[in-house]
Each structure stands twice: as C-alpha cells, then as structure tokens.
Design an enzyme around this catalytic site. Structure first.
Site, short mmCIF file in Angstrom:
data_model
loop_
_atom_site.label_atom_id
_atom_site.label_comp_id
_atom_site.label_asym_id
_atom_site.label_seq_id
_atom_site.Cartn_x
_atom_site.Cartn_y
_atom_site.Cartn_z
N THR A 468 0.91 -1.29 -0.07
CA THR A 468 -0.13 0.06 0.03
C THR A 468 0.85 1.22 0.10
O THR A 468 0.31 2.34 -0.21
CB THR A 468 -0.85 0.03 1.28
N GLU A 665 -10.09 0.39 1.25
CA GLU A 665 -11.05 -0.63 0.69
C GLU A 665 -12.15 0.33 -0.03
O GLU A 665 -12.72 -0.34 -1.01
CB GLU A 665 -11.78 -0.90 2.26
#
Length: 704
Positions: A468, A665
C-alpha cells in the site's frame, strides 16, 4: 486536536523502498536464506467430506531427501480453546493434523518435509491417502435461507428500525429484487510463505502476513508458548487483501521445525491458495426499497445470505453496507450464514461492502428509473443528517461533494436517462453511477522514535506494508512531525518485537500507525533539550495510543465516494467493454497522493473485474473448484482496462492528529454496481447476477 504539518504530507513521494523492490534487494518471505533449510509441501484431501483411513508413508519416507511426513497420527498437539487477537476461536483448518476428519476438498491431511523443495513436492504428490468418504453438500443458493442463522461479526448481523411492512405498504413505488455474487479469490502476487526455526529457545517465523503481532499471538496460543518467546518478521509483503493472517502453512512450518529442530519453509502453491488462503464467499441478497413519488425513502430492507464451512463460522456482512448510506423511516438489514462442506471464507477487500454495495446501489438505480429521477439526485434527496440506524453524528460526510465533482468531470449532466439509445457502430453505449462507503476507525497501537547521534531518526512501528505504501506514508508523517527532511527518517516495521500495533486491514492501518508515530514524536520532543548532544545510543521515546483512541467521541466515521463508469456492449457477441471509469472520494487527508491514487485505481479495477470477470465455480460432484488457478479464474487484464481515474475532495478528519481516514477498501466499493448500472443504460436490461458474462448478455431477453 490540531494538524501540524511541515508540508511533506499531501505531496507525491516515490516509495522509499522502490529501488530495493525493482532491483531485487527487497526480499520476500520465500526468498530469505537460512542454513540447513528444509522444505515442506502440504498434501491436501481429494474428498470433500469424510475421514483419513490410512496414509502409506513408508514408500514416501524412503524417497531421496525426505525427512518426515507429518499427519494426524504423529503431528504435535495444539491448543484450540482460546480467543484470538481478532476475536473468536481459530479456524480448525489452521490447527493442522489434530484428527482424521476431512471437512472439505483441499483440507490439509499431511506435510512432507525434504531437503529440497523439488524433493518435497515429488514425495508429497506420491503419498497415497485412503479415505472413508461421506456424502458432501456444497450447493449454495438463495433457497438455503431456511437453514441459515444470524451471526454477529465486526458488525451486528441484524439491525432494525421502524415498521418495515407498513412503510412498504405506504410507498408509492417499491423495488423488490434479488442479487447474487459468486465466490471470489484474493490471489495476491506473492503466495503465502513462511519459514520457522528455533533459535536460543525462541521461535522465529519469517512470514508474509498482514500483522506480525496477530500471527505471533495465534502461534503462541496454538503451541502453548510464552508470547515473549515467539517472534514473527514480515518486512516485505507482496499483497494480502485480507488473506494473510494465520493459515495452514505457518502452523505446518512450526510443527516441522519443532519435530526436526531445523529451519523449515512452507510455501503454498497457487492452486493450494484456492483451498487454504480464504476467499470471498458467494452471496444471495434481497433488497426491498419503498419510496414516495418525490424519491424520499420510506423503507430500506437488505437481507444477505452466504455459506460458511462446516467447521468454522464466517459471515460476509453484505447487508450492513446500507446502514450508513441512506435515510429511511424503516431500515431493516440482516446477514445470515448457512454451513456447507466448503473451505472457510475470510475477509477480502471491503468485506461486506463490496458485494453489498452491488445489490444496494443497483436497486437504487432501478428505483431512480421507476421514479423518473436522476440517480444522483435520488441519492442526494436521501442524504441522512445522522447515522440512519445508529443516530450518531457523522465525523464528516462529503458524499454529495463527491457526486457533484464527479458528475462535473464525467459529463453526467448531458446524459439522456433513457436506455439503449446511444450507439457507436456495433456498440451500445451507457453510463452508470454508484455510491461508495467504508467505515474508518483508529485502533490502539504503539510506536518508538529514536533520535540518533548522526542527526537521523529511526521510527519503529509494527506496521505491515502489504504493497500500500505504508512505509512511505509513515516516513512522511514522521518527517512532518519532526520538521526534518524525509531522507533523515528510517522506518522499521513488520517485526513483532517492535511492540503491539493493529494489522494492515479494515482501512485502519496507516491512520492508527500514524497516530502512534505522531504521539511518539511528541514524547521525543518533550524529552529533548534544545541544542543537547545525542548520546551514541540515541534517545528514544515511546507511545501507546490506547487511551487516546478510547477517548474518541462516538460518531459514524466513514470514507465515501462516487463511482462513474461508461461501457460499450456488443449485443451480437455479448462483449462488455468498460471505456472509462472515474472515482471521486472523500477519504480524509491524503498522505501521499502517488500511492493513494494507486490504491484507489487498483480498487476500482478490482470492482470492474468483479463486475465482468471473477467467478470461482464449485463442482457439486467433487466439492472442489473448476480451474483453481489463474488460468481458469479470470481476472481483468491490461487489455480490459480503458481510461480510469481516481481523485478526491478535501475531507480531513478533525478527530485525527494527521487528518487521516483510510483508503484501502473504499475504491472497490460501488464500482461493480456502477458498471452494472451502465450496462443497463446501454441495453435496457438489468443484470442482477455477477459477473456479467457474454453468455448472460446474449441470453438476457428480460432482466438477467
């Protein structure tokens, strides 16, 4: 709480470990060398239910290089009566070889250990296992609802407000539709790999995971060890998406290392990951919406069903997706599960919200059509002032701003709402939209910051960078808090010895770790006298945010977004092409726009893949999957992706020291619905069952 900044946070910054990754200097769990390393290969069941009657281990043990064959008759015993770090009992499929029972096809029945990986694989494939096979049941459908039961997870399974039936009866327009999503799999680029060894009476595991504290705690509980005697390291991780917690390969490696007293590495194959790494369960969902002629919702009902394994409960809380989204007089949502002879599902990017948003946002689009109201305007008219179910205030809610900005950039205002009218040669064109939301939170974490004698700073926080860009984000946060350039910051992460910190998951990692780092910097500043010399060992300050996080006022905290898609559909072949996508998000302060955009675009592409491609199909006869590999499980490839763009509106969280919410998400949420709504606009046919395959487009004479 104020947000102090030097100016690095919010500016694009390349990954601090980027050069190491592209040159191969960054080593992953399966690449790190160990002296006297042995290799384990898992043997999985070929039946879906029954017992292991016998294993013919003699011939296997006689093969070159084979060191051991572990199975239920000789494996170390483990403890399963405990509550894990994330709550609940461990999945028995991770507590390996404790009985002769087989709970699903692909259940681990043995581990073959040999001097080389090739020897272990050859021996494992030659192991003959005799089973006492029993009838199995893997057939999931909405018709299993009578067998289902509610199960609370990280959210309550059932939430009800108001008189649903009365509200539906009083509604001028009612949408009542059923939706299904298929079984979907994570398949991160790096397979699951772990090496275990005993060193000086201490267990060390080098692993690929989403939280070393999580794995270390589970292993300590399973093997009845002092938690201080277990160390888990996971410096670089090639993707996780919810799948990299405690799995069979780590337990197998620890068992073998304990028996052989030498390091043992176990790596899952891609095919084994389809049985052992978890997956998003299929869902069957029903949505009922009732509205007045002006579009105001009177009733919102969302019921979802998903299968779980026969040995462990896991709920995909799809029905919870709408609890924060739209105001309604009556608001009823429930997620239920039914037990089948299948592997246990697990968290997968945007658990609940990804499949749930497909159903809810598709139903909203259908309601807008019936009312003759623009889909964006319908959502605006049902914006809640407080949490629709909880009644709590929102921390911040900029969903309408996302839709307004997205509509402007996408050219929504020129859209003719009538379906099936736009054509370009053989292609029918359509556009669609959907809302996105994912809860954001902070969890207690610890961090340490050391002022080094050479003028640099070392930040130690047990974060997990699963691709990430967390390592880079934490570097920028620390640099701003210390008011120094980024090149004076060194971040250490992925080591359980660094202390407790929340996992990389639930869109809460970077926020929670950044809070801990900021607090540790504050402690360091208070302990450093201006102009004081730093001793050779440095000066270290530590933080624990448990008290600060617990003091947060109760609010509805979410990241929001608006998804837009334009598709082209060939009615002669059933081919669907997504020509362009736009996502505009309100997701807190963006720490690093470069990696944040990667995250959001990646989520949107996954949503496109969910809409058109991904589908794991289970064979009723064998209980296994057809094509359990990346040749048979279709995902979106480069050729499937057109113009795709992600951006955001200003949305700092006032209750966070850096203003962060979380972005992991929200990018996938609503994307599949936007594509499906665009397909309806192109063709005039609703597709309520994913994926929207060419055969479904061709066969859809009416609603699909």
């Amino acid at each position: 709480m104020t947000t102090a900044t030097q100016g690095l946070v919010g500016t694009a910054h390349p990954r601090v470990e980027g050069r190491d990754k592209v040159t191969g200097a960054a080593r992953y769990a399966g690449e790190i060398p160990f002296a006297e390393l042995a290799h384990g290969w898992l043997v999985l069941s070929t039946v879906a239910r029954g017992r292991v009657r016998a294993l013919e281990t003699g011939p296997v043990l006689a093969l070159p290089g084979v060191l051991a064959v572990l199975h239920h008759g000789n494996a170390p015993r483990v403890e399963t009566d405990y509550t894990g770090l994330l709550g609940g009992r461990p999945d028995p499929s991770a507590a390996l070889f404790q009985s002769d029972r087989v709970a699903h096809r692909g259940w681990p029945v043995a581990l073959v250990v040999a001097e080389t990986s090739e020897q272990a694989r050859e021996a494992a494939e030659s192991l003959v296992v005799h089973y006492e096979q029993e009838p199995h049941d893997v057939d999931f459908s909405a018709g299993r609802a009578s067998e289902a039961y509610a199960l609370d997870s990280h959210v309550p399974a059932v939430a009800e407000k108001g008189d649903l039936e009365a509200a539906l009866a009083a509604s001028a327009v009612v949408v009542d539709a059923e939706y299904t999503t298929p079984e979907e799999h994570h398949n991160p680029m790096e397979p699951h790999a772990a090496t275990a060894r005993w060193e000086g009476g201490r267990l060390e595991v080098v692993d690929s995971n989403q939280g070393t504290n999580w794995v270390a705690g589970e292993l300590a509980s399973l093997f009845s060890l002092d938690p201080a005697s277990v160390r888990v390291r996971s410096e670089h991780v090639g993707g996780g998406f919810g799948s990299k917690g405690l799995r069979a390969h780590q337990v197998a490696a620890v068992m073998a290392a304990t028996v052989l007293q030498r390091p043992v590495r176990v790596v899952m194959t891609r095919r084994q990951m389809f049985s052992l790494a978890g997956y998003r369960s299929p869902t069957a969902q029903r949505v009922r919406l009732g509205a007045d002629p002006d579009g105001r919702l009177r009733a919102l009902e969302h019921r979802a069903l998903n299968p779980t394994s026969a040995v462990h409960d896991f709920v995909e809380p799809s029905a919870a997706a709408g609890r924060s989204m739209y105001a309604a007089d009556a608001h009823h949502t429930a997620s239920r599960i039914v037990r089948l002879d299948v592997p246990t599902p697990t968290w997968m990017r945007a658990p609940g919200e990804a499949p749930g948003s497909f159903a809810l946002e598709s139903a909203l689009d259908e309601l807008a059509e019936r009312l003759g109201i623009d889909p964006i305007e319908l959502r605006v008219r049902n914006e809640p002032e407080v949490g629709p179910v909880s009644g709590l205030p929102f921390g911040s809610r900029n969903l309408v701003a996302c839709f307004r900005e997205g509509a402007r950039r996408f050219g929504w205002d020129g859209r003719d709402p009538r379906p099936g009218l736009r054509r370009e040669g053989r292609w029918l064109l359509g556009t669609g939209t959907a809302a996105a939301s994912f809860p954001t939170t902070a969890m207690p974490s610890t961090a340490a910051v050391t002022a080094e004698a050479d003028g640099t700073f070392t930040v130690g926080v047990n974060a997990a960078d699963i691709g990430t860009g967390a390592r880079t984000a934490l570097t920028l946060v620390a640099a701003d808090a210390l008011e120094v350039p980024a090149d004076r910051i060194r971040v250490r992460l992925g080591d359980s010895d660094l202390g407790p910190a929340i996992i990389a998951g639930g869109s809460m990692g970077t926020r929670s770790w950044s809070w801990a780092v900021t607090a540790a910097v504050g402690e360091l500043r208070r302990s450093l006298a201006p102009g004081a010399d730093i001793p050779p060992e440095g000066i270290t300050a530590r933080s624990n945010t448990a008290e600060a996080v617990a003091a947060l006022a109760q609010k509805e905290r979410h990241a929001f977004g608006a998804q837009f898609a334009e598709v082209a559909v060939d009615p002669a072949t059933g081919e669907v092409r997504v020509r362009r996508m736009l996502g505009v998000f309100a997701a807190g302060r963006i720490v690093n726009p470069l990696t944040a955009r990667n995250q959001l675009v990646g989520g949107m592409i996954w949503g496109l893949s969910m809409a058109l491609h991904e589908e794991a199909v289970r064979d009723r006869a064998s209980g296994g999957l057809y094509g359990a590999d990346l040749a048979g499980y279709h995902v979106a490839a480069h050729a499937d992706i057109g113009d795709i763009e992600a951006d955001w509106v200003d949305d700092p969280d006032p209750d966070d020291p850096v203003g962060i919410k979380g972005i992991g998400e929200v990018g996938i949420v609503g994307a599949a619905a936007a594509v499906a709504n665009a397909v309806w606009h192109a063709t005039g046919v609703r597709h309520r069952h994913l994926p929207i395959r060419p055969d479904r487009v061709l066969m859809a004479g009416g609603d699909a």
